[in-house]
Design an enzyme around this catalytic site. Structure first.
Site, short mmCIF file in Angstrom:
data_model
loop_
_atom_site.label_atom_id
_atom_site.label_comp_id
_atom_site.label_asym_id
_atom_site.label_seq_id
_atom_site.Cartn_x
_atom_site.Cartn_y
_atom_site.Cartn_z
CG ASN A 8 -1.75 1.23 1.34
OD1 ASN A 8 -1.84 2.00 0.39
ND2 ASN A 8 -2.40 1.42 2.49
CD1 TRP A 9 4.01 1.16 -2.51
CD2 TRP A 9 4.09 2.17 -4.51
NE1 TRP A 9 4.94 0.51 -3.27
CE2 TRP A 9 5.02 1.10 -4.50
CE3 TRP A 9 3.98 2.93 -5.66
CZ2 TRP A 9 5.82 0.79 -5.60
CZ3 TRP A 9 4.76 2.63 -6.78
CH2 TRP A 9 5.68 1.58 -6.73
CE LYS A 10 -0.14 3.61 4.58
NZ LYS A 10 -0.35 3.81 6.01
CG HIS A 94 -6.14 1.82 4.65
ND1 HIS A 94 -5.77 2.83 5.50
CD2 HIS A 94 -5.08 0.97 4.60
CE1 HIS A 94 -4.54 2.61 5.95
NE2 HIS A 94 -4.10 1.48 5.42
CD GLU A 96 -3.44 5.66 6.20
OE1 GLU A 96 -3.34 5.71 4.96
OE2 GLU A 96 -2.54 5.19 6.93
CD GLU A 166 -3.94 -2.53 7.13
OE1 GLU A 166 -2.84 -2.80 6.66
OE2 GLU A 166 -4.51 -1.45 6.93
N GLY A 172 1.68 2.56 10.62
CA GLY A 172 2.57 3.71 10.46
C GLY A 172 3.17 4.20 11.77
CB SER A 212 4.63 -1.32 12.04
OG SER A 212 4.10 -0.02 12.23
N GLY A 233 2.64 -1.02 4.35
CA GLY A 233 2.67 0.39 4.00
C GLY A 233 4.11 0.87 3.86
N GLY A 234 4.63 1.48 4.92
CA GLY A 234 5.97 2.09 4.89
C GLY A 234 7.06 1.23 4.25
C1 PEP Z 1 -1.17 0.21 5.87
O1 PEP Z 1 -1.35 1.41 5.78
O2 PEP Z 1 -1.95 -0.59 5.34
C2 PEP Z 1 -0.02 -0.23 6.68
C3 PEP Z 1 0.00 -1.46 7.11
O3 PEP Z 1 0.95 0.71 6.91
P1 PEP Z 1 2.37 0.48 7.69
O4 PEP Z 1 2.95 -0.81 7.18
O5 PEP Z 1 3.18 1.67 7.33
O6 PEP Z 1 2.01 0.40 9.14
#
Ligand code: PEP
Length: 249
Positions: A8-10, A94, A96, A166, A172, A212, A233-234
């Site tokens: 997930n590049w956001k 998601h 967000e 999640e 994040g 994370s 994500g990150g």
């Molecule tokens: C996400 O936004 O789906 C996610 C898991 O982000 P991160 O890995 O950065 O926590």
């Protein structure tokens, strides 16, 4: 069941960065056959990436969509459009989107139905806040989100749905759920799927973990019996890190 690792590049990456990532990443993962790998970039990069991943083992996904196919919805993108540009997956619900853009379970349910109509595989995200976890509400929140988002989704349609657990407090933040914390919720989700559908659906639905995830913790999380992949994500913004995670599944 084939595990699934999705990036997930956001709202990150421009065309130049995306091209350089994909060129690097596809070399790193070219021999991986038993894991489904999906990149969910911003909409502006979908067409470019589609060309770069042609004839590879990498798939494409959207990060969101509207439930209508077309019309006066300024700023929105439809499932029809995602399919047209080559997506096979779409992330829906998601946290967000829920927290910043006020998406409700009812809206997410409509989006899931529309995605399925266009033969897109929804990655349905559910998860509790830290406050809800501290107040022992995790199980109730997960149950409500899952039941509401899957309202009127048939057994046949469910074969195409991926559930992503999640925990919002782990997204994040650098805080990861411990493998046993995550496993407990994944196991509960599978039991719920048995109740809503049946054992066959429950056993064959991929329940992936997000929050994370990085090369340092992915192996342990992915080795849990009810964790069938990851939503990253990150760490998915770095081809080396994301490639390593894909190789651990
Ligand atoms: C996400 O936004 O789906 C996610 C898991 O982000 P991160 O890995 O950065 O926590």
């Amino acid at each position: 069941m084939k595990s699934l690792i999705a990036a997930n590049w956001k709202m990150n990456m421009d065309i130049k960065e995306a091209v350089s990532f994909i060129k690097d990443f596809k070399e790193r993962v070219k021999d991986i056959k038993d894991v489904e790998m999906v990149i969910c970039p911003p909409f502006t990069l979908l067409n470019e990436i589609k060309g770069l991943i042609k004839n590879t083992n990498i798939k494409l996904g959207g990060q969101n969509m509207h439930f209508e196919d077309s019309g006066a919805f300024t700023g929105e993108v439809s499932g029809l459009m995602l399919k047209d540009v080559g997506c096979e997956y779409v992330i829906l619900g998601h946290s967000e989107r829920r927290q910043i853009f006020n998406e409700t379970d009812e809206l997410i349910n409509k989006k899931i139905k529309a995605a399925l109509q266009h033969k897109l595989n929804p990655i349905l995200c559910i998860g509790e806040t830290l406050d809800q976890r501290d107040n022992n509400k995790t199980i109730k929140i997960i149950e409500n989100q899952l039941m509401n988002c899957l309202n009127n989704i048939s057994e046949d349609e469910m074969k195409h749905v991926v559930v992503a657990y999640e925990p919002i407090w782990a997204i994040g933040t650098g805080k990861t759920a411990t493998p046993s914390q995550a496993e407990d919720v994944h196991k509960f989700i599978r039991e719920l799927l048995t109740n809503i559908y049946n054992e066959n659906i429950a056993e064959n639905t991929r329940i992936i973990y997000g929050g994370s995830m990085k090369p340092e913790n992915a192996k342990e999380l992915l080795s849990m019996p009810n964790i069938n992949g990851g939503l990253v994500g990150g760490a998915s913004l770095d081809a080396k890190s994301f490639g390593e995670i894909c190789g651990m599944s």
